[in-house]
Write an enzyme that holds these catalytic residues in place. Structure first.
Site, PDB file in Angstrom:
ATOM      1  N   GLY A  81     -32.857  13.639 -15.459  1.00 28.19           N
ATOM      2  CA  GLY A  81     -33.199  14.486 -16.594  1.00 28.19           C
ATOM      3  C   GLY A  81     -31.937  15.136 -17.125  1.00 28.19           C
ATOM      4  N   GLY A 130     -34.817  11.804 -12.666  1.00 24.69           N
ATOM      5  CA  GLY A 130     -35.731  11.383 -13.720  1.00 24.69           C
ATOM      6  C   GLY A 130     -35.757   9.881 -13.950  1.00 24.69           C
ATOM      7  CD  GLU A 153     -33.549  15.534  -8.183  1.00 26.80           C
ATOM      8  OE1 GLU A 153     -33.474  15.170  -6.985  1.00 26.80           O
ATOM      9  OE2 GLU A 153     -33.891  14.773  -9.094  1.00 26.80           O
ATOM     10  CG  ASP A 161     -38.055  17.033 -10.851  1.00 30.75           C
ATOM     11  OD1 ASP A 161     -37.228  16.170 -10.489  1.00 30.75           O
ATOM     12  OD2 ASP A 161     -38.024  17.546 -11.993  1.00 30.75           O
TER      13      ASP A 161
HETATM   14  C1  QUE Z   1     -27.962  15.880  -9.401  1.00 34.15           C
HETATM   15  C2  QUE Z   1     -28.761  15.712 -10.521  1.00 34.15           C
HETATM   16  C3  QUE Z   1     -28.260  15.118 -11.694  1.00 34.15           C
HETATM   17  C4  QUE Z   1     -26.927  14.692 -11.682  1.00 34.15           C
HETATM   18  C5  QUE Z   1     -26.130  14.841 -10.550  1.00 34.15           C
HETATM   19  C6  QUE Z   1     -26.660  15.438  -9.430  1.00 34.15           C
HETATM   20  C7  QUE Z   1     -29.031  14.958 -12.886  1.00 34.15           C
HETATM   21  C8  QUE Z   1     -28.383  14.390 -14.034  1.00 34.15           C
HETATM   22  C9  QUE Z   1     -27.042  13.983 -13.962  1.00 34.15           C
HETATM   23  C10 QUE Z   1     -26.270  13.481 -15.062  1.00 34.15           C
HETATM   24  C11 QUE Z   1     -25.262  12.551 -14.844  1.00 34.15           C
HETATM   25  C12 QUE Z   1     -24.462  12.110 -15.877  1.00 34.15           C
HETATM   26  C13 QUE Z   1     -24.641  12.612 -17.143  1.00 34.15           C
HETATM   27  C14 QUE Z   1     -25.632  13.559 -17.371  1.00 34.15           C
HETATM   28  C15 QUE Z   1     -26.426  13.996 -16.332  1.00 34.15           C
HETATM   29  O1  QUE Z   1     -26.367  14.109 -12.780  1.00 34.15           O
HETATM   30  O2  QUE Z   1     -30.224  15.324 -12.924  1.00 34.15           O
HETATM   31  O3  QUE Z   1     -25.812  14.055 -18.610  1.00 34.15           O
HETATM   32  O4  QUE Z   1     -23.837  12.189 -18.194  1.00 34.15           O
HETATM   33  O5  QUE Z   1     -29.082  14.265 -15.175  1.00 34.15           O
HETATM   34  O6  QUE Z   1     -25.891  15.613  -8.317  1.00 34.15           O
HETATM   35  O7  QUE Z   1     -30.032  16.144 -10.496  1.00 34.15           O
END
Ligand code: QUE
Length: 361
Positions: A81, A130, A153, A161
């Site tokens: 997400g 997600g 998470e 979740d």
């Molecule tokens: C835990 C997470 C997420 C994460 C890294 C974690 C997560 C998530 C992203 C993510 C990664 C690259 C992106 C971005 C988001 O990393 O939920 O926008 O470019 O979305 O350790 O829960």
């Protein structure tokens, strides 16, 4: 950012206006391509809304007999997400909006879980959080040697979740008792590969990445059963499966402190794995780790619907804790990877605070 080579049969799908997804229907197959490669397809509100609209339209369209979900990124299926905007909104105290975001996301996951037509997801890259929500609940989850799966998470001060409190406790077996491997994956955010995902049941099939374009073209030609028959290869070996006995001994029951202490005292478990796991658990949000253990235990005895409802309540309350703002800052905003958790140690977490996250009184 690399892009997958253009499909020989279909070409890239035309963009939905102003959207991070592309869709098409051909030969009875509705296809969603996640198309936000710069953010590893992290799901923002528009993507969640657009994917759900397509799935709803195709559910009730007799011309659609199967759904395919793919990615335009050659690195990721979906990294999770999009929690950075959620952090902003939470810092402004707008928790109704936080709730709307997660409610929309879980509503999409629930639609996948109850989808009445074959639902196929191609996980040829990073698949986290997600990303599991829009794949694991579906019928067919295809992995490749580029698949990396995790529920990470607890590293950002959040909790697993997207229905994971239902599927993680049930990974290997159907009894009410919480599966130790699911507990391990949820608490530590351990990254697993295709062989591991197949061994625990998070994935259903394996196709080498070099054959994925031909595989998906066959599905797009309306022949998903033939595609599986022709392209699926035996599952690679699982290093996680070798650790099942250790994981059972450490994560099989008890409190988080019992688990950490078993990593210290058990002499018949792999020392390197114990050290890595101990270090991981000590680096994650202590509040998130405790809340995750409780989510998994309760989820083991709940329906998927109950799990989504509980996860939503807990997610909104966790998003209000300092660890969520700090964890998203350290991992995703500043990328300094130096979160300062509060409380700082697993031993300092107040059981009353965890109970409050669950609305217990
Ligand atoms: C835990 C997470 C997420 C994460 C890294 C974690 C997560 C998530 C992203 C993510 C990664 C690259 C992106 C971005 C988001 O990393 O939920 O926008 O470019 O979305 O350790 O829960």
């Amino acid at each position: 950012m690399g892009r997958r080579r253009t499909s020989s049969v279909t070409g890239r799908l035309p963009p939905v206006n102003e959207s991070f997804i592309r869709t098409r229907v051909a030969n009875g197959v509705g296809e969603v391509q996640l198309d936000r490669p710069g953010a590893l397809n992290a799901l923002d509100r528009s993507m969640i809304r657009d994917v759900r609209s397509s799935l709803l339209a195709w559910r009730d369209d007799p011309a659609v007999t199967a759904v395919l979900v793919t990615s335009t990124s050659d690195r990721a299926f979906c990294a999770g997400g999009d929690v950075k905007p959620v952090r902003e909104v939470a810092l402004e105290g707008r928790f109704d909006t936080v709730r709307e975001y997660f409610a929309d996301e879980y509503r999409l996951d629930e639609l996948v879980a109850t989808y009445p037509k074959p639902y196929l997801a191609v996980l040829d890259g990073v698949t986290m959080g997600g990303g599991l929500g829009i794949s694991v609940h579906g019928a067919v989850r295809v992995t490749t040697e580029k698949t990396t799966m995790a529920m990470p998470e607890t590293a950002i001060g959040f909790v697993p979740d997207i229905g994971s409190s239902h599927f993680l406790p049930r990974l290997r077996g159907t009894t009410a008792r919480c599966d130790a491997v699911g507990m391990y994956l949820g608490l530590t955010g351990a990254r697993i590969d295709a062989g591991d995902a197949l061994a625990v049941g998070l994935a259903t099939h394996y196709v080498p990445s070099a054959r994925i374009d031909d595989f998906t073209d066959r599905i797009r030609a309306g022949r998903w059963r033939d595609a599986l028959d022709e392209f699926v290869e035996p599952a690679p070996e699982s290093s996680l499966a070798q650790r099942f006995p250790d994981i059972e001994m450490v994560f099989g029951d008890g409190t988080v402190l019992d688990m950490v202490s078993r990593l210290d005292v058990l002499t018949d478990i792999d020392a390197t794995w114990a050290e890595q796991t101990r270090t991981a658990l000590r680096s994650l949000s202590p509040t998130s780790v405790w809340a995750t253990a409780e989510l998994m235990r309760r989820g083991a005895e709940s329906t998927l619907e109950e799990c989504f409802a509980r996860e939503l309540d807990v997610a909104v309350r966790v998003a209000a804790t300092p660890d969520f703002a700090e964890g998203v800052r350290a991992v995703l905003v500043d990328k300094t990877r130096d979160p300062r958790w509060s409380p700082a140690a697993l031993e300092d977490v107040d059981p009353v605070a965890i109970a409050a996250l669950f609305g217990d009184r």
